[in-house]
Design a protein around this motif. Structure first.
Motif, PDB file in Angstrom:
ATOM      1  N   ALA A 111       0.819  -1.214   0.000  1.00 51.22           N
ATOM      2  CA  ALA A 111       0.000   0.000   0.000  1.00 51.22           C
ATOM      3  C   ALA A 111       0.854   1.266   0.000  1.00 51.22           C
ATOM      4  O   ALA A 111       1.882   1.335   0.666  1.00 51.22           O
ATOM      5  CB  ALA A 111      -0.923   0.007   1.217  1.00 51.22           C
ATOM      6  N   GLN A 166     -13.405  -2.988  -3.124  1.00 48.85           N
ATOM      7  CA  GLN A 166     -13.999  -1.911  -3.896  1.00 48.85           C
ATOM      8  C   GLN A 166     -14.881  -2.471  -5.019  1.00 48.85           C
ATOM      9  O   GLN A 166     -14.784  -3.644  -5.390  1.00 48.85           O
ATOM     10  CB  GLN A 166     -12.900  -1.032  -4.501  1.00 48.85           C
ATOM     11  CG  GLN A 166     -11.901  -0.522  -3.476  1.00 48.85           C
ATOM     12  CD  GLN A 166     -12.543   0.371  -2.434  1.00 48.85           C
ATOM     13  OE1 GLN A 166     -13.095   1.410  -2.748  1.00 48.85           O
ATOM     14  NE2 GLN A 166     -12.466  -0.053  -1.171  1.00 48.85           N
ATOM     15  N   ARG A 172      -8.522  -2.099  -0.930  1.00 51.00           N
ATOM     16  CA  ARG A 172      -7.863  -0.933  -0.346  1.00 51.00           C
ATOM     17  C   ARG A 172      -7.627  -1.174   1.138  1.00 51.00           C
ATOM     18  O   ARG A 172      -8.408  -1.853   1.810  1.00 51.00           O
ATOM     19  CB  ARG A 172      -8.690   0.331  -0.550  1.00 51.00           C
ATOM     20  CG  ARG A 172      -9.111   0.595  -1.977  1.00 51.00           C
ATOM     21  CD  ARG A 172      -9.561   2.027  -2.170  1.00 51.00           C
ATOM     22  NE  ARG A 172      -8.414   2.906  -2.423  1.00 51.00           N
ATOM     23  CZ  ARG A 172      -8.506   4.229  -2.541  1.00 51.00           C
ATOM     24  NH1 ARG A 172      -9.684   4.828  -2.380  1.00 51.00           N
ATOM     25  NH2 ARG A 172      -7.441   4.962  -2.781  1.00 51.00           N
ATOM     26  N   TYR A 174      -7.303   0.628   4.794  1.00 52.46           N
ATOM     27  CA  TYR A 174      -7.612   1.830   5.574  1.00 52.46           C
ATOM     28  C   TYR A 174      -6.980   1.698   6.957  1.00 52.46           C
ATOM     29  O   TYR A 174      -6.997   0.618   7.565  1.00 52.46           O
ATOM     30  CB  TYR A 174      -9.125   2.004   5.731  1.00 52.46           C
ATOM     31  CG  TYR A 174      -9.830   2.469   4.484  1.00 52.46           C
ATOM     32  CD1 TYR A 174     -10.135   3.820   4.284  1.00 52.46           C
ATOM     33  CD2 TYR A 174     -10.216   1.563   3.500  1.00 52.46           C
ATOM     34  CE1 TYR A 174     -10.808   4.245   3.139  1.00 52.46           C
ATOM     35  CE2 TYR A 174     -10.880   1.983   2.349  1.00 52.46           C
ATOM     36  CZ  TYR A 174     -11.160   3.326   2.183  1.00 52.46           C
ATOM     37  OH  TYR A 174     -11.815   3.740   1.042  1.00 52.46           O
ATOM     38  N   VAL A 182      -5.442   5.795   3.696  1.00 46.45           N
ATOM     39  CA  VAL A 182      -5.922   4.790   2.754  1.00 46.45           C
ATOM     40  C   VAL A 182      -4.872   4.583   1.669  1.00 46.45           C
ATOM     41  O   VAL A 182      -4.090   5.498   1.369  1.00 46.45           O
ATOM     42  CB  VAL A 182      -7.270   5.219   2.119  1.00 46.45           C
ATOM     43  CG1 VAL A 182      -7.109   6.482   1.276  1.00 46.45           C
ATOM     44  CG2 VAL A 182      -7.881   4.091   1.287  1.00 46.45           C
ATOM     45  N   ASP A 184      -4.142   1.880  -2.047  1.00 43.58           N
ATOM     46  CA  ASP A 184      -4.422   0.704  -2.871  1.00 43.58           C
ATOM     47  C   ASP A 184      -3.406  -0.389  -2.554  1.00 43.58           C
ATOM     48  O   ASP A 184      -2.259  -0.113  -2.207  1.00 43.58           O
ATOM     49  CB  ASP A 184      -4.353   1.068  -4.350  1.00 43.58           C
ATOM     50  CG  ASP A 184      -5.461   2.031  -4.767  1.00 43.58           C
ATOM     51  OD1 ASP A 184      -6.581   1.905  -4.224  1.00 43.58           O
ATOM     52  OD2 ASP A 184      -5.208   2.914  -5.611  1.00 43.58           O
TER      53      ASP A 184
END
Length: 422
Positions: A111, A166, A172, A174, A182, A184
């Motif tokens: 991420a 999503q 994703r 968080y 946040v 990806d």
């Protein structure tokens, strides 16, 4: 006559050897006896001769019941059928985390985090997702290190870690602490969906998902079971006695039989040597001090992950065999210049235990060196008796606005009591 004299000498030798073996076994820490299946099986029939119960000599496969601060206090899954939550049960929680924790590690590694809003986080939790709830704002770099993943570039701290599916099929990550983040991830949406679909709804929900208004007063991130939780009673004991203090001092590098040991009339024992001092009170309060110039208690580096791992490893040594049903979790990590303080607290089945003395443990670093450790040694054991508490909705109605709805154990001089956090 000479023959009988020789027989008498042989008997005396046998008695002396038996006495020596008995004294040696009595000097061993209990965790040594129970961690060896051969030793515990051989000695168990003779437990009465050593002044022990047979249960005290029962082999314990997991001599260290767990000092792994990477473990969450709850894992909550939301799929197309509803929500399922593992909490208030270490065995169930361990099983769910073992199945889903690797995905969190992969997400942290891939991420690229940026700030987001609390409302977007709430939307993610309410959709197809899995939420990992930790007892404190745990740095993402520390968590990634424990999960065997590479730490993300933005080392933010969070109490909630959420993997959210999503509409595009992407996943994703968080994070929710003082701020929300946040990013990806490289996780497969199909893999996440497949992993989450095996869990059946149990009626649990976050307060933010409630539409009845009964939980408007509490923190929206409060995780609530579908029914009044089953809570078990607990007992507290001070494990500090001669059989534990002496081996503990030796494991920490002190000479337990030298002139530097002193025990006062109140039963408080102190060990001193150049650069170090260790004191263990009769009440089970352990204090270790170092002048910071010596290297016995030192982390691999000054990085947060190395400091926490050093603290975890030292506490594992100090509490070996004494935790019983409890676990110690990292509940605080504060850095001020070159000084870092790690705090740990006791938990029973994911429920915090608050002793009257404050935190369960506090370890203070100067750079990479430990300069002070304060540990309240306690053995917590769950009973089979259930404890009655208010239903969640009634507890929520009397809490101050914005409070987190959660259960606690309070360890006071009158015993261990349980109830909702006030």
């Amino acid at each position: 006559m000479r023959r009988w004299t020789e027989i008498g000498k042989d008997l005396l030798i046998v008695i002396l050897v038996a006495a020596l073996l008995t004294l040696t076994l009595l000097a061993l820490p209990e965790r040594t006896l129970t961690s060896s299946p051969v030793l515990s099986a051989a000695l168990k029939p003779f437990a009465g001769l050593f002044g022990l119960d047979q249960a005290e000599l029962t082999y314990t496969e997991k001599a260290l019941p767990g000092l792994d601060a990477a473990q969450p206090l709850a894992v909550s899954v939301r799929n197309s059928a509803g929500r399922y939550t593992a909490q208030y049960d270490f065995e169930t929680l361990d099983s769910v985390y073992e199945a889903l924790g690797s995905m969190l590690g992969q997400a942290l590694e891939s991420a690229q985090l940026e700030q987001t809003t609390l409302q977007k986080l709430y939307s993610a939790i309410a959709g197809t997702s899995v939420t990992f709830v930790y007892p404190a704002e745990l740095p993402s770099g520390v968590l990634a290190e424990w999960l065997g993943a590479q730490a993300p570039e933005a080392g933010e701290a969070a109490m909630l870690y959420v993997l959210s599916l999503q509409e595009s099929g992407a996943v994703r990550l968080y994070l929710c602490g003082e701020s929300c983040w946040v990013g990806d991830t490289a996780l497969s949406g199909d893999a996440l969906t497949q992993a989450l679909d095996s869990y059946r709804p149990d009626g649990s929900f976050f307060a933010l998902e409630d539409g009845t208004g009964r939980y408007d007063r509490v923190d929206p991130r409060s995780l609530i079971g579908g029914e009044t939780p089953r809570l078990y009673g607990a007992t507290s004991a001070n494990p500090c006695d001669a059989r534990t203090i002496t081996p503990l001092a030796a494991e920490l590098g002190f000479n337990p039989y030298g002139d530097a040991r002193y025990t006062d009339d109140a039963g408080n024992t102190t060990y001193t040597e150049t650069g170090y001092a260790l004191s263990i009170s009769a009440a089970g309060e352990l204090t270790l001090r170092s002048d910071g110039q010596v290297t016995r208690f030192r982390a691999a580096s000054g990085e947060e992950a190395d400091l926490v791992e050093c603290a975890r490893s030292l506490l594992s040594t100090m509490t070996s065999g004494s935790l019983a049903d409890a676990r110690l979790y990292l509940t605080g990590l504060q850095t001020d210049g070159a000084e870092t303080v790690c705090t740990f607290d006791y938990y029973l089945n994911g429920i915090p235990v608050y002793p009257s003395g404050g935190h369960g443990a506090e370890i203070r670093f100067s750079g990479a060196s430990i300069v002070q450790v304060r540990l309240l040694l306690r053995t917590y054991t769950l009973t089979t008796q259930t404890v009655s508490v208010l239903p969640p909705a009634q507890a929520a109605a009397i809490l101050p606005d914005g409070s987190e709805l959660g259960l606690i154990y309070s360890d006071t001089s009158s015993g261990v009591t349980a109830g909702w956090r006030s």
